[in-house]
Design a protein around this motif. Structure first.
Motif: not given
Length: 194
Positions: A153-170
């Motif tokens: 569950h934590l690993a999935e949270a991490g994967r999706l967190h990184h995906a969310a950050l990638e949608r935000i301009p650097e």
């Protein structure tokens, strides 16, 4: 800060013009922004107003979302009775209108309460995760991990967190992590788990 100022201006314009339906939406938006910023105590009366107005005008999506936010704030404050009532209301409304992501979020938060059903929350979240924004899905998996302590569950949270950050301009990521308590909560949990 700019989004908040725009929302407050929108709310004032709605009030000035007497547009109560749009005022209900703007009130919800303001409460949601306040909660995202961590202004939880101040967000409660705004969200309660949004909930009442959304019920009055039949804006059922906002009824579910306002109930969910109020339940989550109550849960985080330790008021399990209010949390359960509001989260069950959010779940029931979400089911009634077919809002699967909100149903999943409510079930995940309910799972952390005494007698909660983490297996049901896991199934529901897995089934609707693809329809959720990565940031919302990420926090849902984090909440579920806090209940189950299942490393997947934590690993999935991490994967999706990184995906969310990638949608935000650097150039905006640092501000997003600083200003959004949910993004910050996932980042903090991931860093602590390393």
């Amino acid at each position: 800060a700019e989004a908040r100022a725009c929302t407050e201006r929108s709310l004032a314009l709605c009030r000035d013009s007497g547009d109560r339906l749009t005022e209900a939406q703007a009130t919800f938006n303001l409460g949601n922004q306040m909660a995202d910023a961590g202004e939880l105590t101040a967000a409660v009366p705004v969200l309660e107003t949004a909930l009442a107005m959304s019920r009055e005008f039949g804006v059922r999506t906002n009824v579910a979302q306002s109930s969910f936010l109020l339940g989550s704030i109550a849960l985080d404050a330790g008021d399990t009775s209010r949390a359960r009532a509001m989260l069950e209301a959010a779940r029931d409304e979400a089911v009634a209108i077919g809002l699967a992501p909100m149903d999943a979020l409510a079930r995940v938060r309910l799972a952390s309460l005494p007698g909660g059903d983490a297996a049901d929350a896991t199934r529901c979240l897995a089934a609707s995760a693809a329809t959720m924004e990565p940031a919302h899905s990420s926090i849902a998996w984090l909440y579920l991990w806090q209940t189950t302590r299942d490393p997947a569950h934590l690993a999935e949270a991490g994967r999706l967190h990184h995906a969310a950050l990638e949608r935000i301009p650097e150039e905006n990521r640092a501000a997003a992590l600083r200003d959004n308590r949910l993004l910050r909560a996932v980042a903090t949990a991931l860093a602590a788990a390393e």
